[in-house]
Design an enzyme around this catalytic site. Structure first.
Site, short mmCIF file in Angstrom:
data_model
loop_
_atom_site.label_atom_id
_atom_site.label_comp_id
_atom_site.label_asym_id
_atom_site.label_seq_id
_atom_site.Cartn_x
_atom_site.Cartn_y
_atom_site.Cartn_z
N CYS A 125 -4.44 12.49 13.47
CA CYS A 125 -5.06 11.17 13.31
C CYS A 125 -4.88 10.39 14.60
O CYS A 125 -4.24 10.86 15.53
CB CYS A 125 -4.54 10.45 12.06
SG CYS A 125 -3.17 9.35 12.30
N ARG A 174 -4.74 10.54 4.83
CA ARG A 174 -3.68 11.53 4.95
C ARG A 174 -2.71 11.49 3.77
O ARG A 174 -2.14 12.50 3.40
CB ARG A 174 -2.87 11.26 6.23
CG ARG A 174 -3.65 11.33 7.50
CD ARG A 174 -2.70 11.11 8.63
NE ARG A 174 -1.54 11.98 8.48
CZ ARG A 174 -1.49 13.23 8.85
NH1 ARG A 174 -2.53 13.78 9.44
NH2 ARG A 174 -0.42 13.94 8.66
N LYS A 231 0.84 -1.21 0.00
CA LYS A 231 0.00 0.00 0.00
C LYS A 231 0.86 1.25 0.00
O LYS A 231 0.66 2.16 -0.80
CB LYS A 231 -0.90 0.00 1.24
CG LYS A 231 -1.50 1.36 1.58
CD LYS A 231 -2.34 1.34 2.84
CE LYS A 231 -1.61 1.53 4.14
NZ LYS A 231 -1.31 2.92 4.54
N ASN A 232 1.83 1.28 0.90
CA ASN A 232 2.61 2.52 1.06
C ASN A 232 3.60 2.77 -0.07
O ASN A 232 4.16 3.86 -0.17
CB ASN A 232 3.30 2.54 2.42
CG ASN A 232 2.31 2.76 3.55
OD1 ASN A 232 1.15 3.08 3.29
ND2 ASN A 232 2.75 2.57 4.78
N ASP A 273 5.22 0.54 12.09
CA ASP A 273 4.04 -0.15 11.56
C ASP A 273 3.97 -1.62 11.97
O ASP A 273 3.00 -2.31 11.65
CB ASP A 273 4.01 -0.04 10.02
CG ASP A 273 3.70 1.38 9.55
OD1 ASP A 273 3.27 2.19 10.38
OD2 ASP A 273 3.91 1.66 8.36
N ARG A 305 -8.34 -0.58 5.11
CA ARG A 305 -7.54 0.43 4.41
C ARG A 305 -6.18 -0.13 3.99
O ARG A 305 -5.57 0.38 3.05
CB ARG A 305 -7.29 1.62 5.33
CG ARG A 305 -8.55 2.35 5.71
CD ARG A 305 -8.23 3.52 6.56
NE ARG A 305 -7.24 4.36 5.88
CZ ARG A 305 -6.69 5.45 6.41
NH1 ARG A 305 -7.05 5.83 7.60
NH2 ARG A 305 -5.81 6.14 5.74
N ILE A 316 8.37 7.03 16.99
CA ILE A 316 7.98 7.76 15.77
C ILE A 316 6.68 8.56 15.98
O ILE A 316 6.61 9.73 15.64
CB ILE A 316 7.80 6.80 14.57
CG1 ILE A 316 9.04 5.91 14.39
CG2 ILE A 316 7.48 7.57 13.28
CD1 ILE A 316 10.30 6.60 13.92
N ARG A 375 0.84 14.34 13.65
CA ARG A 375 1.28 14.16 12.27
C ARG A 375 1.29 15.46 11.46
O ARG A 375 0.52 15.61 10.49
CB ARG A 375 0.44 13.06 11.58
CG ARG A 375 0.49 11.78 12.37
CD ARG A 375 -0.10 10.62 11.66
NE ARG A 375 0.68 10.14 10.54
CZ ARG A 375 0.30 9.16 9.74
NH1 ARG A 375 -0.85 8.57 9.94
NH2 ARG A 375 1.07 8.76 8.76
N PRO A 376 2.18 16.38 11.82
CA PRO A 376 2.28 17.63 11.08
C PRO A 376 2.83 17.40 9.66
O PRO A 376 3.36 16.33 9.37
CB PRO A 376 3.28 18.45 11.89
CG PRO A 376 4.07 17.47 12.66
CD PRO A 376 3.19 16.27 12.88
N VAL A 377 2.68 18.40 8.79
CA VAL A 377 3.22 18.28 7.43
C VAL A 377 4.18 19.44 7.14
O VAL A 377 4.37 19.84 5.99
CB VAL A 377 2.10 18.22 6.35
CG1 VAL A 377 1.36 16.89 6.41
CG2 VAL A 377 1.12 19.37 6.49
N1 EPU Z 1 6.89 14.60 10.85
C1 EPU Z 1 6.96 15.94 11.14
N2 EPU Z 1 6.69 16.83 10.14
C2 EPU Z 1 6.37 16.44 8.89
C3 EPU Z 1 6.31 15.07 8.57
C4 EPU Z 1 6.59 14.16 9.59
O1 EPU Z 1 7.23 16.31 12.27
O2 EPU Z 1 6.15 17.30 8.04
C5 EPU Z 1 7.18 13.61 11.89
C6 EPU Z 1 5.97 12.74 12.21
O3 EPU Z 1 5.10 13.36 13.15
C7 EPU Z 1 6.60 11.49 12.74
C8 EPU Z 1 7.89 11.39 11.91
O4 EPU Z 1 8.12 12.69 11.39
O5 EPU Z 1 6.95 11.68 14.08
C9 EPU Z 1 7.87 10.41 10.77
O6 EPU Z 1 6.67 10.52 10.04
P1 EPU Z 1 6.60 10.25 8.48
O7 EPU Z 1 6.45 11.55 7.78
O8 EPU Z 1 7.73 9.39 8.07
O9 EPU Z 1 5.25 9.45 8.35
P2 EPU Z 1 4.30 9.47 7.10
O10 EPU Z 1 5.08 9.71 5.89
O11 EPU Z 1 3.14 10.36 7.38
C10 EPU Z 1 4.48 6.94 6.48
C11 EPU Z 1 3.54 5.79 6.33
C12 EPU Z 1 3.02 5.38 7.70
C13 EPU Z 1 4.22 4.98 8.56
C14 EPU Z 1 5.21 6.15 8.62
C15 EPU Z 1 6.49 5.82 9.38
C16 EPU Z 1 2.59 6.13 4.14
C17 EPU Z 1 1.41 6.48 3.31
N3 EPU Z 1 2.44 6.18 5.46
O12 EPU Z 1 3.73 7.99 7.08
O13 EPU Z 1 2.20 4.24 7.50
O14 EPU Z 1 3.80 4.66 9.86
O15 EPU Z 1 5.58 6.56 7.30
O16 EPU Z 1 7.15 4.75 8.79
O17 EPU Z 1 3.63 5.77 3.61
C18 EPU Z 1 0.53 2.68 8.09
O18 EPU Z 1 0.73 2.14 6.98
O19 EPU Z 1 -0.14 2.15 9.00
C19 EPU Z 1 1.13 3.98 8.34
C20 EPU Z 1 0.69 4.80 9.30
#
Ligand code: EPU
Length: 417
Positions: free
Chosen positions: A116, A92, A22-23, A304, A396, A326, A121-123
């Site tokens: 969530c 997301r 999926k990811n 995960d 999902r 994480i 989960r900030p961006v």
């Molecule tokens: N973070 C920030 N700012 C940002 C982005 C991330 O502070 O702008 C922080 C997050 O809060 C977290 C860390 O950085 O503490 C890592 O988050 P990451 O951005 O890597 O997570 P993600 O990209 O939103 C993906 C997977 C998740 C998986 C995480 C960690 C996808 C679609 N989602 O999320 O998958 O847990 O990486 O490996 O690829 C799942 O499949 O169940 C799932 C939640």
């Protein structure tokens, strides 16, 4: 809403095949925005999140058609730059269209995803990264509103390696003017798989799988036909299910090359694994030993897989410690596992998992995707009837899980809540 009804304890036997990831699929689908030609993706799992991404692409003016495990996307008629809240709030990962839209149209409006169940989960990394590529980014009415004349290569540093952050900005940089350097980038296998696909489309990317990635922008990307990697988290979930039920199962299509941390921990807690081929292994085990786990970015132990290991370690001969580094709120399954007889004590981002002799069936509620998987694992091992409510979370991210488990001999069925 659907629920799973599981009659236990179960013993699993036979062969099961892992689905596509999926990811890995989600960013590849978003990458179709980067070209006017067909993007043909094979081995795409049939999941709610994939359907949502297709819907979003259609909303943007692309065509997105599934036939069996193949999805064909064509974005030659891309005519919208807006990812609406109604779709982003359900998934997301919709944020993954931001980078490609900026690369192709030089402007985008993508709803902020919001929090969530597992954390805030900030961006901010996605936004700061686009700014580093010379975009003007504002937050207006809950939307990320981003514009640029044309993206220019820049230097991006991630405070924490972010998976979708790295993917989004890598896609944005493929069509930018000049070179982009990303430091402390995510090394997850799904990021690598996306980079490989982008390279086949004509992107110039150096350092894939490394924490420093260099991207030389090109004028145009072409279509591609690509087979998505298999899902390492699904494979890990099935391994743990076999151990929790003292079973022996053959798993086919395991991306073993991407599973070192999972396989090592599995062995450490008593799991047996016999690798038959590069992607086939016989897994299982009879005794479960306690351990210490700390989640980390790849190649560390994946967040995960944390919930699923918590389920199996609840049956260990002793106490384990699990630290979640994480996400700040990813222990919601602990209270539900305790309803099944586990003895888990949470303090901050640490869980002490005191081994118990058995789980006893009960009604439990899934709170997120991986939490659902941990409850299913516990339910398979539990004595008596377990009902796992709200399995829309599970739908999902796990393709036909109940069918796969039934084929292994488990007594599990889907019913209406
Ligand atoms: N973070 C920030 N700012 C940002 C982005 C991330 O502070 O702008 C922080 C997050 O809060 C977290 C860390 O950085 O503490 C890592 O988050 P990451 O951005 O890597 O997570 P993600 O990209 O939103 C993906 C997977 C998740 C998986 C995480 C960690 C996808 C679609 N989602 O999320 O998958 O847990 O990486 O490996 O690829 C799942 O499949 O169940 C799932 C939640």
């Amino acid at each position: 809403m659907d629920k799973f009804v599981i009659e236990g304890p179960n013993s699993l036997k036979g062969e099961v095949t892992v689905s596509g990831s999926k990811n890995a699929s989600l960013p590849m689908m978003a990458a179709a925005i980067l070209t006017t030609e067909d993007v043909i993706l094979h081995n795409v799992p049939d999941l709610k999140d994939i359907a949502t991404m297709c819907k979003l692409l259609v909303e943007l003016g692309c065509r997105c058609k599934r036939e069996d495990k193949t999805i064909v996307i064509n974005c030659s008629n891309l005519d919208s730059n807006k990812a609406p809240y109604e779709l982003v709030k359900t998934m997301r990962a919709s944020i993954l269209v931001l980078g490609p839209l900026m690369a192709r149209l030089h402007n985008a409006e993508v709803s902020l995803p919001g929090g969530c169940a597992i954390g805030v989960r900030p961006v901010n990394f996605h936004i700061d990264g686009l700014r580093a590529l010379s975009a003007d980014v504002k937050i207006e009415n809950g939307y990320i509103v981003s514009t640029a004349k044309k993206l220019k290569g820049g230097s991006i540093y991630f405070d924490i390696p972010s998976v979708t952050g790295t993917e989004n900005l890598m896609m944005a940089a493929t069509l930018a003017d000049g070179e982009t350097v990303m430091k402390n980038a995510a090394k997850e296998p799904e990021v690598v798989d996306l980079a490989k696909m982008l390279i086949m489309m004509g992107a110039k990317i150096d350092g894939i799988g490394d924490s420093i990635i260099r991207i030389d922008g090109v004028d145009k990307l072409s279509g591609v036909e690509y087979t998505v990697m298999n899902d390492r988290i699904e494979a890990g979930t099935l391994m743990v299910a076999a151990l929790a039920t003292s079973s022996e199962v053959t798993i086919k299509g395991m991306p073993i090359y991407a599973m070192d941390a999972i396989v090592d921990k599995f062995k450490e807690i008593g799991g047996k694994i016999e690798i038959i081929d590069k992607d086939v292994a016989v897994v299982g085990g009879k005794t479960i030993k306690p351990t210490i786990i700390s989640t980390a970015v790849y190649p560390g132990f994946p967040t995960d897989m944390q919930a699923q290991f918590m389920a199996v370690l609840s049956l260990a001969d002793g106490s384990s410690i699990i630290k979640e580094t994480i996400f700040e709120n990813r222990f919601m399954h602990a209270a539900e596992l305790n309803r099944l007889g586990a003895n888990i004590v949470i303090s901050g981002n640490e869980a002490v998992v005191n081994g118990v002799d058995r789980f006893v069936g009960a009604t439990v509620m899934a709170t997120d995707l991986r939490a659902s998987a941990s409850l299913v694992i516990a339910g398979l091992a539990a004595e008596g009837k377990t009902e796992v409510l709200r399995i829309y979370h599970l739908d999902r991210g796990y393709e036909k899980l109940e069918e796969k488990l039934s084929n292994l001999g488990a007594v599990i069925r889907r019913e209406k809540e």
